[in-house]
Design an enzyme around this catalytic site. Sequence first.
Site, PDB file in Angstrom:
ATOM      1  N   GLU A 158       1.049  -0.890  -0.021  1.00 17.14           N
ATOM      2  CA  GLU A 158       0.120   0.060   0.459  1.00 17.14           C
ATOM      3  C   GLU A 158       0.572   1.096  -0.366  1.00 17.14           C
ATOM      4  O   GLU A 158       2.176   1.328   0.491  1.00 17.14           O
ATOM      5  CB  GLU A 158      -0.878  -0.019   1.386  1.00 17.14           C
ATOM      6  CG  GLU A 158      -2.305  -0.475   1.317  1.00 17.14           C
ATOM      7  CD  GLU A 158      -2.972  -0.096   0.571  1.00 17.14           C
ATOM      8  OE1 GLU A 158      -2.771   1.365   0.050  1.00 17.14           O
ATOM      9  OE2 GLU A 158      -4.226  -0.009   0.714  1.00 17.14           O
ATOM     10  N   ASN A 172      -9.740   5.383   3.416  1.00 16.91           N
ATOM     11  CA  ASN A 172      -9.112   5.014   2.124  1.00 16.91           C
ATOM     12  C   ASN A 172      -8.966   6.648   1.164  1.00 16.91           C
ATOM     13  O   ASN A 172      -9.339   7.745   1.149  1.00 16.91           O
ATOM     14  CB  ASN A 172      -8.885   3.882   1.524  1.00 16.91           C
ATOM     15  CG  ASN A 172      -8.044   2.839   1.175  1.00 16.91           C
ATOM     16  OD1 ASN A 172      -7.286   3.456   1.932  1.00 16.91           O
ATOM     17  ND2 ASN A 172      -8.829   1.377   2.112  1.00 16.91           N
ATOM     18  N   ASP A 223     -10.287   1.849  -3.422  1.00 15.20           N
ATOM     19  CA  ASP A 223      -9.531   2.386  -2.692  1.00 15.20           C
ATOM     20  C   ASP A 223      -8.429   3.259  -2.371  1.00 15.20           C
ATOM     21  O   ASP A 223      -8.960   4.202  -2.184  1.00 15.20           O
ATOM     22  CB  ASP A 223      -9.070   0.388  -1.968  1.00 15.20           C
ATOM     23  CG  ASP A 223      -7.765   0.457  -1.625  1.00 15.20           C
ATOM     24  OD1 ASP A 223      -7.426   0.773  -0.360  1.00 15.20           O
ATOM     25  OD2 ASP A 223      -7.850  -1.370  -0.677  1.00 15.20           O
TER      26      ASP A 223
END
Length: 290
Positions: A16, A147, A196
């Site tokens: 991420e 997010n 996301d």
Amino acid sequence: MTEPQPLFDYIGHLPECPVWQEEAQALWWADILEGEIHRYHPASGEHRVLRFPEEVGCFALREQGGFIVAMRSAIWLADENGTLVTKVCDNPSNPALARFNDGGTDHHGRFYAGTFWGPGDYNGALLVRVDNDLTPHVIQCDIHGANGLAFSPDGRWMYTSDTPNGIIWRTPLDDNGEPGARATFKTFAEGEGIPDGAAMDVEGCYWSALFDGYRIARFSPQGEELESYRLPVRYPTMVCFGGEQMKTLYITTTRENMDEQELQARPLSGAIFTLPVAVAGMKKGPFRES
């Protein structure tokens, strides 16, 4: 149509928070569940890994060197080797139930970190901003999984997403970057994927990694879907722009909670992909301390 390609022979657990370091022409990212921050230099192939004592939800490079790192229990300043130096603040959520997740910096060099509410029984997550003087503020709540942080080129809007709830929010900002009331920017139907991590291009369009959707999509400032790029994996997690002209999209993906059968069917899950694009991305600056 151009197709995303793996950056190199790396497979992570939950990669991420990709961050492009322009001066070094290097890509950084976190593997949340492994408690790691990675650095990869595409020109030389050098790959470096820093390990931390807890999950690393998100981080930003510091203007004076090192990192600001949001781990499960707290946000810390760390040096260039990953050694924790100064605690900024504790996790204002219950760290046993909510770890830090997506985050990054704004046009003022401030750091944002959202949390993810693990139990999922209500919207118990929130968004924290750390100012340049290291003062933390909770600026949004009523979130399940924070997010999608990105800022419009003119600094007038902050975009965030709530992944489990399948929504992207848009929040007005005043001249000092202080947020007003958020409003719905985009919602997603069954089968479209859920939003996301994200990034902004110089035209003010919002690029979202559509988790469980096998794709990346670009949305206009009015919320219209302009482009979509399919991936060979089910779960993209975040995107960032980089490369010499900021026209390479870097895409992180995950293999979290995938069974062996699905991993065999989609072996590139957890890889980082690259995608050349026609429009340059916004440059993201480091965290600036006053």
